[in-house]
Design a protein around this motif. Structure first.
Motif, mmCIF file in Angstrom:
data_model
loop_
_atom_site.group_PDB
_atom_site.id
_atom_site.type_symbol
_atom_site.label_atom_id
_atom_site.label_comp_id
_atom_site.label_asym_id
_atom_site.label_seq_id
_atom_site.Cartn_x
_atom_site.Cartn_y
_atom_site.Cartn_z
ATOM 1 N N ALA A 1 0.844 -1.199 0.000
ATOM 2 C CA ALA A 1 0.000 0.000 0.000
ATOM 3 C C ALA A 1 0.884 1.256 0.000
ATOM 4 C CB ALA A 1 -0.915 -0.002 1.225
ATOM 5 N N LEU A 2 1.946 1.191 0.788
ATOM 6 C CA LEU A 2 2.865 2.327 0.848
ATOM 7 C C LEU A 2 3.492 2.581 -0.527
ATOM 8 C CD1 LEU A 2 4.619 4.390 2.495
ATOM 9 C CD2 LEU A 2 6.242 2.513 2.854
ATOM 10 N N ALA A 3 3.965 1.495 -1.140
ATOM 11 C CA ALA A 3 4.615 1.629 -2.438
ATOM 12 C C ALA A 3 3.643 2.172 -3.478
ATOM 13 C CB ALA A 3 5.170 0.271 -2.885
ATOM 14 N N LYS A 4 2.448 1.644 -3.458
ATOM 15 C CA LYS A 4 1.426 2.067 -4.413
ATOM 16 C C LYS A 4 1.171 3.560 -4.276
ATOM 17 C CE LYS A 4 -1.836 -1.346 -5.586
ATOM 18 N NZ LYS A 4 -2.999 -2.142 -5.202
ATOM 19 N N GLU A 5 1.042 3.982 -3.036
ATOM 20 C CA GLU A 5 0.750 5.390 -2.756
ATOM 21 C C GLU A 5 1.884 6.297 -3.261
ATOM 22 O OE1 GLU A 5 -0.395 6.044 1.405
ATOM 23 O OE2 GLU A 5 0.875 7.843 1.327
ATOM 24 N N TYR B 1 8.447 7.558 -18.939
ATOM 25 C CA TYR B 1 7.388 6.559 -18.831
ATOM 26 C C TYR B 1 7.771 5.642 -17.676
ATOM 27 C CZ TYR B 1 4.073 2.956 -20.395
ATOM 28 O OH TYR B 1 3.045 2.051 -20.494
ATOM 29 N N ARG B 2 6.991 5.707 -16.623
ATOM 30 C CA ARG B 2 7.355 4.956 -15.410
ATOM 31 C C ARG B 2 6.309 3.888 -15.130
ATOM 32 N NH1 ARG B 2 6.815 10.312 -13.884
ATOM 33 N NH2 ARG B 2 8.715 11.548 -13.905
ATOM 34 N N THR C 1 2.279 6.071 -7.186
ATOM 35 C CA THR C 1 1.215 6.792 -7.896
ATOM 36 C C THR C 1 1.507 8.289 -7.831
ATOM 37 O OG1 THR C 1 -0.319 5.063 -7.280
ATOM 38 C CG2 THR C 1 -1.275 7.117 -8.055
ATOM 39 N N ALA C 2 1.893 8.732 -6.644
ATOM 40 C CA ALA C 2 2.215 10.160 -6.487
ATOM 41 C C ALA C 2 3.442 10.543 -7.302
ATOM 42 C CB ALA C 2 2.450 10.466 -5.015
ATOM 43 N N GLY C 3 4.314 9.564 -7.574
ATOM 44 C CA GLY C 3 5.536 9.849 -8.321
ATOM 45 C C GLY C 3 5.354 9.659 -9.823
ATOM 46 N N GLY C 4 4.124 9.447 -10.259
ATOM 47 C CA GLY C 4 3.879 9.361 -11.697
ATOM 48 C C GLY C 4 4.071 7.984 -12.298
ATOM 49 N N TYR C 5 4.083 6.965 -11.461
ATOM 50 C CA TYR C 5 4.216 5.601 -12.000
ATOM 51 C C TYR C 5 2.855 5.072 -12.399
ATOM 52 C CZ TYR C 5 8.959 5.166 -10.068
ATOM 53 O OH TYR C 5 10.282 5.326 -9.785
ATOM 54 N N LEU C 6 2.856 4.205 -13.405
ATOM 55 C CA LEU C 6 1.651 3.481 -13.796
ATOM 56 C C LEU C 6 1.876 2.040 -13.377
ATOM 57 C CD1 LEU C 6 1.622 4.971 -17.382
ATOM 58 C CD2 LEU C 6 0.240 5.740 -15.426
ATOM 59 N N ARG C 7 0.854 1.422 -12.828
ATOM 60 C CA ARG C 7 1.060 0.066 -12.327
ATOM 61 C C ARG C 7 0.691 -0.969 -13.373
ATOM 62 N NH1 ARG C 7 2.595 -0.123 -7.233
ATOM 63 N NH2 ARG C 7 1.992 -2.293 -7.022
#
Length: 646
Positions: A280-284, A355-356, A287-293
RNA sequence: GCCUGCGUAGCUCAGUAGGUAGAGCACUUCGUUGGUAACGAAGAGGUCACCGGUUCAAUCCCGGUCGUAGGCUCCA
């Protein structure tokens, strides 16, 4: 000959005849610490028995200083070697360096040492110590030294001498019947070495090469002061208590099963909470850092890994292929090839960069059986993986952003003991261990170094530790028993974009190749959690804790009230349990403490009447009485802020 | 993978000159309804890691396999 002037640090200037030794100075001049075991002359460590021929500054050191301690450790290694030679005369000695707080010596022996042997060696060391043998050093010519060690059948020493630079000054150190080749310096008598302990024995290869002779390595420690020795041994005991393998079992976080296989951890519900929180931490943050999962499969045709270079450079760490409809399929050791595929799946414009993409991809690596180590070294791992495709102009910022991301993570967990390591390629491994492109290696390594320097990040450099496709920044940490591990990593890949024909359309309409950054700021769940277990000693902060709150009714009569509270807190997402056994409150508290549950909610007659809860936090005897709402608001904010205290 | 040690109940560990095993905790049941780190009693639990060998008999001796520990090598 005229007198020389020596400035004794902390004492002042004195004049002496040339040829005076530090030992003589120590005996003549009042005020020099009696427990000085070594000295520094103009900044260089020298033996107390060395002759001083010219004016200089001298500083006497005891073993409280880092340098003094390392000399003591080194001398203890020699003492041990002497004891081993006395007890096992056929032993051949090799090398015996000091480490931080420890030393070891590698021996070529006929039969490996048993625990009893270590006790015997230790006893013999005490004997040699009480013999108070003077330790005498002599400079030897190459020929003399070779002749001497050849004569006493110490062929490893001869090999060492032959490999040394021609102009290296060779010294021998003798104590009684024992003579060793050594740079020194050493303490001046075996009587100076009194408080030591042999810690373990194990195997080691001569010169660290598995093709060479297996030697027996004995580790030990040594201090000038018995209290320091005791303190260090206690510290080792305390460290063992933090061992994630031990705590993992006690708190039921994960386990290994013979029928599943070594290095393949099974995560229990409690352990899975830790995973979920990290994820959850990583996702948060991502996402805030502009990554797409993204999500990718665990199994893939060999052709992909052939293209990525894994089969050429990484095969020894991969599981054997399985035959699927006549085609070799492999378990994935890394996620990168899939991410490259995702990048290439749709045409990219310069507007799409950087592109992250990221995922917690489970990878499988064949680690040799002896290398497995709890959660720190496993064969199936969930990697906090991600790839950034960017232009050369964007590289520096993107790279540093990744470094900043893991610093941010470390801050959240309060991790401050780590080392950033710039891992470079070793030209000797080109084509085999590393992709063969010296120019690109040099350029990329320079880019990374400059980016780090520009961001004023502290780092050390290490040759030969790069990934096969590029240099990397590794963040090194130490497990509770002292083993070093890479926790986080940030790597550059200069080969892949071309191999995968990755391109983007630039402003001028031309096709360009992007740069690729691999990154795993939280490493893998396995290693990161293994590390966190030790970091917190199992006492996780509330937001991370598998068991946050437990309700302890004073007697069965209050179970219904407890049940209401449980329902309420559970509905708010708090990880809560209810201890409704017919046990006394003291017993329930004890069990909750042992399980390291953060918060105990105690309810009895008083609480039912007042419509309140009595809160007792882990390790804290003082309690407070709160309403249910106040309590849940309080802990929810603590959880949401990911507060680390208690 | 290499060297050495270790593998007895869910956990921590006893034990046996070779005659198929025991404690504490945990678990279940019963009694107890107790206010801040262990309430009492009873019960249930083990192919002594696995496979071979020696022996009248193996958890114990021997060999192998697997796992694990300390290191080496290698890595997230």
């Amino acid at each position: 000959m005229s007198e020389i002037s020596i400035n004794i640090k902390g004492i002042g200037e004195h004049t002496f005849s040339p040829g005076i030794t530090p030992l003589e100075i120590k005996n003549q001049i009042k005020g020099i610490q009696k427990n000085s075991i070594i000295c520094k002359v103009d900044g260089d460590l020298i033996d107390l028995s060395s002759k001083i021929s010219k004016s200089c500054e001298i500083q006497f050191l005891d073993a409280q200083s880092k340098e003094g301690h390392s000399v003591l450790l080194h001398s203890t290694a020699h003492l041990m070697a002497q004891a081993v030679k006395r007890l096992f005369p056929k032993t051949k000695v090799t090398i015996g360096p000091y480490l931080e707080n420890r030393f070891y010596y590698d021996f070529d022996v006929e039969t490996p040492f048993t625990e009893d042997d270590l006790v015997k060696i230790e006893d013999e060391m005490l004997k040699i110590s009480s013999e108070d043998l003077e330790i005498i050093h002599e400079v030897k010519s190459r020929e003399e030294a070779i002749k001497y060690f050849d004569k006493i059948d110490e062929n490893y020493k001869v090999e060492i001498i032959n490999d040394l630079d021609k102009d290296e000054i060779l010294k021998t150190y003798s104590q009684g019947e024992f003579t060793d080749l050594c740079r020194g310096p050493h303490v001046h008598s075996t009587g100076e070495i009194k408080h030591f302990k042999l810690l373990s024995s194990s195997a080691a290869y001569w010169r660290g090469d598995e093709k060479n002779q297996t030697l027996q390595r004995v580790y030990g420690t040594s201090f000038q002061n018995p209290k320091d020795l005791k303190k260090y041994l206690n510290q080792l005991e305390e460290q063992k208590k933090r061992d994630h393998r031990k705590i993992g079992k006690e708190l039921d976080l994960f386990f290994f099963d013979d029928e599943v296989g070594p290095g393949l951890p099974l995560w229990t519900p409690s352990g899975t909470v830790l995973i979920d929180q990290l994820e959850a931490l990583a996702k948060e943050k991502e996402t805030a850092g502009g990554y797409l999962r993204v999500r990718t499969p665990h199994l893939t045709k060999g052709d992909l890994f052939s293209k990525s270079g894994h089969l050429d450079h990484y095969m020894s760490s991969m599981f054997s292929p399985m035959d699927v409809d006549g085609i070799d399929y492999y378990m994935k050791p890394m996620n990168c090839p899939y991410h490259h595929k995702i990048f290439a799946n749709t045409p990219k414009s310069y507007r799409d960069l950087p592109y992250r993409i990221s995922e917690y991809g489970t990878c499988y690596r064949y680690e040799k059986s002896g290398e497995l180590f709890g959660l720190m070294r496993v064969r199936s791992m969930q990697m906090n993986d991600g790839h950034i495709y960017c232009t050369a102009e964007q590289f520096k910022e993107e790279f540093i952003n990744v470094c900043n991301l893991y610093m941010e993570y470390f801050k959240i967990f309060g991790i401050d003991k780590y080392e950033m390591r710039l891992s470079l390629h070793d030209p000797k491994g080109l084509g085999d261990k590393f992709i063969n492109n010296p120019k690109l290696w040099k350029k990329t390594e320079d880019d990374v170094r400059n980016a780090l320097k520009g961001a004023k990040l502290k780092f050390v450099e290490s040759v030969g530790d790069a990934a096969f496709y590029g240099p990397k920044i590794d963040v090194q940490v130490w497990s509770s028993i002292g083993r070093e591990f890479t926790l986080a990593t940030n790597q550059v890949d200069f080969a892949i974009p071309e191999r995968f024909d990755l391109t983007y359309t630039d402003k001028d309409g031309s096709a360009k190749t992007p740069l690729c950054i691999h990154r795993a700021p939280l490493g893998t769940h396995e290693r990161f959690i293994g590390f966190l277990i030790e970091h917190f000693g199992g006492n996780f902060p509330l937001w991370l804790a598998p068991k946050q709150v437990t309700i302890l009714p004073v007697s069965d009569k209050f179970n219904d009230y407890a049940e209401e509270i449980k329902k309420d807190l559970m509905s708010k997402g708090i990880r809560i349990s209810l201890d409704n056994r017919s046990e006394k409150i003291g017993s329930k508290i004890r069990d909750a403490e042992m399980q390291k549950i953060n918060i105990m909610v105690i309810v009895g007659e008083k609480e039912v009447e007042n419509k309140t809860l009595t809160i007792r936090r882990r390790f804290i005897k003082e309690q407070k009485e709160l309403s249910l709402d106040d309590f849940s608001n309080e802990i929810l904010s603590e959880i949401n802020e990911r507060r680390v205290s208690n």
